[in-house]
Design a protein around this motif. Structure first.
Motif, mmCIF file in Angstrom:
data_model
loop_
_atom_site.group_PDB
_atom_site.id
_atom_site.type_symbol
_atom_site.label_atom_id
_atom_site.label_comp_id
_atom_site.label_asym_id
_atom_site.label_seq_id
_atom_site.Cartn_x
_atom_site.Cartn_y
_atom_site.Cartn_z
ATOM 1 N N THR A 39 -10.479 -5.052 13.014
ATOM 2 C CA THR A 39 -10.898 -3.665 12.802
ATOM 3 C C THR A 39 -10.436 -2.763 13.942
ATOM 4 N N ASP A 40 -10.361 -3.295 15.158
ATOM 5 C CA ASP A 40 -9.889 -2.488 16.288
ATOM 6 C C ASP A 40 -8.420 -2.125 16.131
ATOM 7 N N THR A 41 -7.614 -3.095 15.697
ATOM 8 C CA THR A 41 -6.193 -2.785 15.533
ATOM 9 C C THR A 41 -5.974 -1.864 14.339
ATOM 10 N N PRO A 84 -0.837 1.611 6.747
ATOM 11 C CA PRO A 84 -0.448 0.259 7.187
ATOM 12 C C PRO A 84 -1.649 -0.449 7.807
ATOM 13 N N PHE A 85 -1.801 -1.728 7.507
ATOM 14 C CA PHE A 85 -2.945 -2.472 8.042
ATOM 15 C C PHE A 85 -2.903 -2.584 9.567
ATOM 16 N N GLY A 86 -1.708 -2.705 10.128
ATOM 17 C CA GLY A 86 -1.584 -2.757 11.581
ATOM 18 C C GLY A 86 -1.846 -4.128 12.170
ATOM 19 N N GLY A 87 -3.021 -4.690 11.927
ATOM 20 C CA GLY A 87 -3.350 -5.971 12.529
ATOM 21 C C GLY A 87 -2.773 -7.163 11.796
ATOM 22 N N PHE A 88 -2.336 -6.956 10.557
ATOM 23 C CA PHE A 88 -1.773 -8.056 9.774
ATOM 24 C C PHE A 88 -0.979 -7.450 8.618
ATOM 25 N N GLY A 89 -0.285 -8.297 7.846
ATOM 26 C CA GLY A 89 0.407 -7.798 6.675
ATOM 27 C C GLY A 89 1.919 -7.756 6.792
ATOM 28 N N LEU A 90 2.463 -8.359 7.858
ATOM 29 C CA LEU A 90 3.912 -8.427 8.035
ATOM 30 C C LEU A 90 4.401 -9.853 7.820
#
Length: 215
Positions: free
Chosen positions: A92-94, A147-153
């Protein structure tokens, strides 16, 4: 590109944080969010205690739209320590850090710009010849498309080699042009002994490298 951004108060970048009745996001910066050291958490018995909760699954990971993800990220964890003092693993922070970067990108470049497509992919992924599949990322299923940022790549092994060379050997430069802030990169690589997080557990290092590059 914008010196000082990392130490900007999140309340000026993500207006929703001002709605927190306890003021838990005052004095928290993108720097703190990327380190997962905002000072806002529920359990400190383990760095992963909050992340593995059922509430986190249903309130954040399984939610499809941006506003619900952001509202949960902001309201879930109360202030328990000073920002920058304790690492507690929070995707959640990212996510909040990604929202801050997205809002800032739009404020500087225009509302049609996207931090992933027009900064990360355009300025870093494409010059590094990262695989076409990596030029996309998981996003919320709404008009925001955050973009999720913390995951999803998803990366190929070849992409990982290129990114490792870019950060660890070329020190954030491509064809002689410096694209990453040297001091921030040094912290991400644990090369700065003056950083207060220098001797913290390795997940901070991993998280910061991934999120720093992604954002």
């Amino acid at each position: 590109m914008y010196p000082g951004y990392m130490d900007t108060d999140l309340t000026s970048l993500v207006p929703e944080t001002l709605n927190d009745p306890e003021g838990d996001w005052q004095d928290v910066t993108p720097n703190h969010a990327l380190d997962m050291a905002t000072g806002n958490y529920r359990l400190s018995s383990s760095s992963m205690s909050d992340e593995g909760s059922t509430a986190n699954d249903s309130g954040f990971f399984l939610v499809l739209n941006h506003q619900d993800k952001l509202d949960y990220s902001i309201s879930r964890y109360p202030r328990k320590s000073a920002p920058g003092s304790l690492f507690i693993y929070h995707t959640t922070d990212t996510y909040i850090a990604t929202v801050a970067a997205q809002n800032f990108t739009k404020s500087q470049l225009g509302n049609n710009f996207d931090v992933f497509d027009d900064v990360l992919v355009a300025d870093i992924w494409s010059p590094l010849a990262i695989d076409e599949g990596s030029k996309d990322t998981r996003r919320t299923y709404d008009s925001k498309g955050m973009p999720f940022g913390g995951f999803g790549l998803t990366f190929l092994s070849d992409d990982i080699v290129k990114l490792s060379k870019f950060t660890s050997i070329d020190r954030g430069a491509i064809n002689g042009q410096q694209l990453l802030d040297p001091s921030e990169l040094a912290i991400a690589l644990f090369d700065d002994p003056t950083s207060p997080l220098y001797l913290r557990p390795s997940p901070i290092n991993t998280t910061r490298i991934v999120c720093g590059v992604n954002l």
